[in-house]
Design a protein around this motif. Structure first.
Motif, PDB file in Angstrom:
ATOM      1  N   ASP A 214      43.244  31.288  31.598  1.00 40.35           N
ATOM      2  CA  ASP A 214      41.674  31.605  31.945  1.00 40.35           C
ATOM      3  C   ASP A 214      41.576  32.325  32.653  1.00 40.35           C
ATOM      4  N   PHE A 215      41.975  32.038  34.332  1.00 41.43           N
ATOM      5  CA  PHE A 215      42.344  33.233  35.092  1.00 41.43           C
ATOM      6  C   PHE A 215      43.223  34.244  34.780  1.00 41.43           C
ATOM      7  N   TYR A 216      44.185  34.102  34.417  1.00 45.65           N
ATOM      8  CA  TYR A 216      44.840  35.647  33.750  1.00 45.65           C
ATOM      9  C   TYR A 216      44.203  36.505  32.713  1.00 45.65           C
ATOM     10  N   LEU A 217      43.382  35.857  31.783  1.00 46.43           N
ATOM     11  CA  LEU A 217      42.871  36.652  31.498  1.00 46.43           C
ATOM     12  C   LEU A 217      41.428  37.040  32.285  1.00 46.43           C
ATOM     13  N   GLN A 218      40.916  36.864  33.269  1.00 40.02           N
ATOM     14  CA  GLN A 218      39.862  37.123  34.275  1.00 40.02           C
ATOM     15  C   GLN A 218      40.205  38.612  35.056  1.00 40.02           C
ATOM     16  N   GLU A 219      41.585  37.982  35.259  1.00 45.33           N
ATOM     17  CA  GLU A 219      41.888  38.899  35.734  1.00 45.33           C
ATOM     18  C   GLU A 219      42.375  40.719  35.220  1.00 45.33           C
ATOM     19  N   ARG A 220      42.892  39.311  33.933  1.00 43.81           N
ATOM     20  CA  ARG A 220      43.218  41.814  33.011  1.00 43.81           C
ATOM     21  C   ARG A 220      41.780  41.757  32.900  1.00 43.81           C
ATOM     22  N   ALA A 221      40.451  41.530  32.438  1.00 37.03           N
ATOM     23  CA  ALA A 221      39.480  42.055  32.137  1.00 37.03           C
ATOM     24  C   ALA A 221      39.203  43.019  33.890  1.00 37.03           C
ATOM     25  N   LEU A 222      39.802  42.619  35.428  1.00 38.81           N
ATOM     26  CA  LEU A 222      39.272  43.177  36.793  1.00 38.81           C
ATOM     27  C   LEU A 222      40.187  44.842  36.101  1.00 38.81           C
ATOM     28  N   LEU A 223      41.332  44.144  35.939  1.00 39.51           N
ATOM     29  CA  LEU A 223      42.384  45.220  35.809  1.00 39.51           C
ATOM     30  C   LEU A 223      41.985  46.525  34.860  1.00 39.51           C
ATOM     31  N   SER A 242      42.418  51.746  42.933  1.00 34.67           N
ATOM     32  CA  SER A 242      43.856  51.950  42.340  1.00 34.67           C
ATOM     33  C   SER A 242      43.818  51.017  43.585  1.00 34.67           C
ATOM     34  N   PHE A 243      43.790  50.460  44.668  1.00 35.91           N
ATOM     35  CA  PHE A 243      44.518  49.111  45.357  1.00 35.91           C
ATOM     36  C   PHE A 243      43.512  48.421  44.802  1.00 35.91           C
ATOM     37  N   VAL A 244      42.715  47.840  43.792  1.00 38.48           N
ATOM     38  CA  VAL A 244      42.416  46.613  43.260  1.00 38.48           C
ATOM     39  C   VAL A 244      42.827  46.599  42.480  1.00 38.48           C
ATOM     40  N   GLU A 245      43.113  47.849  41.564  1.00 34.88           N
ATOM     41  CA  GLU A 245      44.083  47.643  40.311  1.00 34.88           C
ATOM     42  C   GLU A 245      45.650  46.833  40.636  1.00 34.88           C
ATOM     43  N   LEU A 246      46.150  47.532  41.158  1.00 36.90           N
ATOM     44  CA  LEU A 246      47.057  47.367  42.185  1.00 36.90           C
ATOM     45  C   LEU A 246      47.640  46.120  42.393  1.00 36.90           C
ATOM     46  N   THR A 289      29.019  46.038  40.790  1.00 44.37           N
ATOM     47  CA  THR A 289      29.429  44.948  40.034  1.00 44.37           C
ATOM     48  C   THR A 289      30.622  44.607  39.939  1.00 44.37           C
ATOM     49  N   LEU A 290      31.720  45.600  40.464  1.00 45.80           N
ATOM     50  CA  LEU A 290      32.968  45.197  41.288  1.00 45.80           C
ATOM     51  C   LEU A 290      32.317  43.877  42.331  1.00 45.80           C
ATOM     52  N   PHE A 291      31.828  43.873  42.958  1.00 44.59           N
ATOM     53  CA  PHE A 291      31.398  42.933  44.219  1.00 44.59           C
ATOM     54  C   PHE A 291      31.428  41.402  43.379  1.00 44.59           C
ATOM     55  N   ASP A 292      30.620  41.962  41.789  1.00 45.53           N
ATOM     56  CA  ASP A 292      29.919  40.784  41.018  1.00 45.53           C
ATOM     57  C   ASP A 292      31.809  40.191  40.708  1.00 45.53           C
ATOM     58  N   LEU A 293      32.429  41.167  40.272  1.00 47.88           N
ATOM     59  CA  LEU A 293      34.182  40.347  39.664  1.00 47.88           C
ATOM     60  C   LEU A 293      34.321  39.863  41.274  1.00 47.88           C
ATOM     61  N   LEU A 294      34.488  40.107  41.586  1.00 50.48           N
ATOM     62  CA  LEU A 294      35.508  39.458  42.842  1.00 50.48           C
ATOM     63  C   LEU A 294      35.395  38.415  43.222  1.00 50.48           C
ATOM     64  N   GLN A 295      33.326  37.968  43.495  1.00 51.65           N
ATOM     65  CA  GLN A 295      32.734  36.650  43.741  1.00 51.65           C
ATOM     66  C   GLN A 295      33.036  36.284  42.475  1.00 51.65           C
ATOM     67  N   ALA A 296      33.167  35.942  41.016  1.00 52.18           N
ATOM     68  CA  ALA A 296      33.903  35.750  39.978  1.00 52.18           C
ATOM     69  C   ALA A 296      34.819  35.313  40.735  1.00 52.18           C
ATOM     70  N   ARG A 297      35.532  35.859  40.709  1.00 51.91           N
ATOM     71  CA  ARG A 297      37.480  35.176  41.345  1.00 51.91           C
ATOM     72  C   ARG A 297      37.232  34.296  42.187  1.00 51.91           C
ATOM     73  N   THR A 324      41.682  39.048  48.182  1.00 51.02           N
ATOM     74  CA  THR A 324      40.144  39.827  47.958  1.00 51.02           C
ATOM     75  C   THR A 324      39.500  39.587  48.994  1.00 51.02           C
ATOM     76  N   SER A 325      40.389  39.179  50.428  1.00 46.99           N
ATOM     77  CA  SER A 325      39.268  39.105  51.896  1.00 46.99           C
ATOM     78  C   SER A 325      39.963  40.865  52.038  1.00 46.99           C
ATOM     79  N   ARG A 326      40.653  41.607  51.825  1.00 46.51           N
ATOM     80  CA  ARG A 326      40.632  43.000  52.344  1.00 46.51           C
ATOM     81  C   ARG A 326      40.168  43.677  51.609  1.00 46.51           C
ATOM     82  N   CYS A 327      40.014  43.543  49.628  1.00 43.72           N
ATOM     83  CA  CYS A 327      39.291  44.321  48.662  1.00 43.72           C
ATOM     84  C   CYS A 327      37.392  44.648  49.266  1.00 43.72           C
ATOM     85  N   GLU A 328      37.409  42.776  49.786  1.00 40.92           N
ATOM     86  CA  GLU A 328      35.269  42.441  49.779  1.00 40.92           C
ATOM     87  C   GLU A 328      35.659  43.578  51.372  1.00 40.92           C
TER      88      GLU A 328
END
Length: 345
Positions: A214-223, A242-246, A289-297, A324-328
């Motif tokens: 489930d988490f893998y699929l969640q990360e694939r959706a974010l990717l 690019s950093f979030v993607e990598l 929207t990306l912020f919301d996705l990171l909170q879901a993570r 995730t902390s760095r992304c935030e």
């Protein structure tokens, strides 16, 4: 007191709302090793139910009936119970005597907060559930962000994912073995602890695989989200995406590799991307929207730390939390760089 058939005496200190799995894993392992643990609580012969409703146990006695010196180890599970135990003078006096006598004290998750009241923590290296680390430091302990810390006579564990290592260290410290069962060294974090924990009442292999998938699929959706929006973003946002993607691609690799360690024949399912995620956004909407996705993570990571009895998953979660902390932090800078009149109220 010595229990018949065993030279090792162990007691659990519990109250209402104890964390089921932090009780169940060491309790089951000790029983398999031939020990019959006592259950002590402030009130005698009371039925206590676990926080998750998974287990319930009748207390055998109150500490006032016992001498702490008669026990080889006292165990403090996590959950809500430590909050109640630390308020009870009977419990604190019992623990103070035990610590003074050198009795092994094993405290998991929120369990170490009970020891704060003992005033024995000055200079002790310990770990605990992350929300309590400031409390431990204020009590004079040296907080260490490790899965398990064992110093002198205090053994502590950080999260549910670390409970197999905590339990194995406890058995090792008490020089206990389980007949027909070869335990890996607790320092070997990459051993198949998921199977060992399952034998002690922890996460089953199927539950572990489902959670990781489930988490893998969640990360694939974010990717996929980052890959699409990077094409339409300005230079600053493109660099951030690019950093979030990598990093997310690396997370997917870690999760998939671990799933294939748990189940060699594992193949991830195909995933359809929701069309709403693959439409252009303005800069502010994209970042929020990306912020919301990171909170879901972060919510998923917390849930995994609370439910999985698998140290390898815990290590993966730790790594993803750092990213995730760095992304935030980077995301906050980008949001604050928006003109004030560009922000929605």
């Amino acid at each position: 007191m010595r229990h018949e058939g065993s030279h090792t005496t162990v007691a659990f200190l519990i109250e209402k709302g104890f964390e089921d799995i932090s009780f169940l894993l060491p309790f089951t392992a000790l029983r398999q090793a031939g020990v019959s643990p006592l259950i002590l609580s402030p009130r005698r012969r009371i039925l206590y139910q676990g926080k998750r409703g998974r287990t319930s146990f009748m207390s055998d006695a109150a500490p006032i009936e016992m001498s702490p010196e008669q026990f080889d180890a006292l165990i403090l599970p996590g959950g809500d119970a430590p909050t109640y135990l630390r308020r009870n003078r009977q419990i604190i006096r019992f623990l103070q005597r035990a610590m003074g006598a050198g009795t092994l004290i094993a405290a998991a998750l929120e369990g170490p907060q009970v020891l704060i009241e003992s005033e024995f923590l000055q200079g002790r290296q310990m770990t605990c559930e992350s929300s309590l680390r400031t409390d431990l430091r204020n009590a004079g302990a040296i907080y260490t962000h490790l899965p398990v810390v064992f110093e002198q006579n205090i053994l502590t564990a950080r999260s549910t994912t670390d409970l197999p290592l905590f339990t194995a260290t406890l058995l090792q410290a008490l020089q206990l073995t389980i007949p027909g069962f070869q335990l890996p060294n607790p320092q070997e974090h990459n051993a198949p602890w998921w199977d060992i924990a399952a034998a002690w009442g922890g996460t089953s292999r199927q539950e572990l695989l489902q959670t990781l998938q489930d988490f893998y699929l969640q990360e694939r959706a974010l990717l996929a989200f980052c890959q699409f929006h990077r094409q339409h973003a300005d230079a600053d946002v493109r660099s951030f995406l690019s950093f979030v993607e990598l990093s997310t691609e690396h997370h997917c690799h870690l999760l998939l590799t671990h799933m294939q360690e748990v189940e060699r024949s594992y193949v991830p399912p195909t995933q359809e991307q929701h069309p709403e995620a693959l439409r252009p956004f303005d800069r502010e909407t994209l970042l929020l929207t990306l912020f919301d996705l990171l909170q879901a993570r972060k919510e998923t990571l917390e849930r995994m730390h609370l439910t999985l009895t698998d140290p390898a998953s815990g290590t993966i979660c730790d790594h993803i939390e750092i990213n995730t902390s760095r992304c935030e932090d980077d995301l906050a800078q980008l949001l604050h760089s928006l003109p004030e009149n560009q922000f929605s109220s």
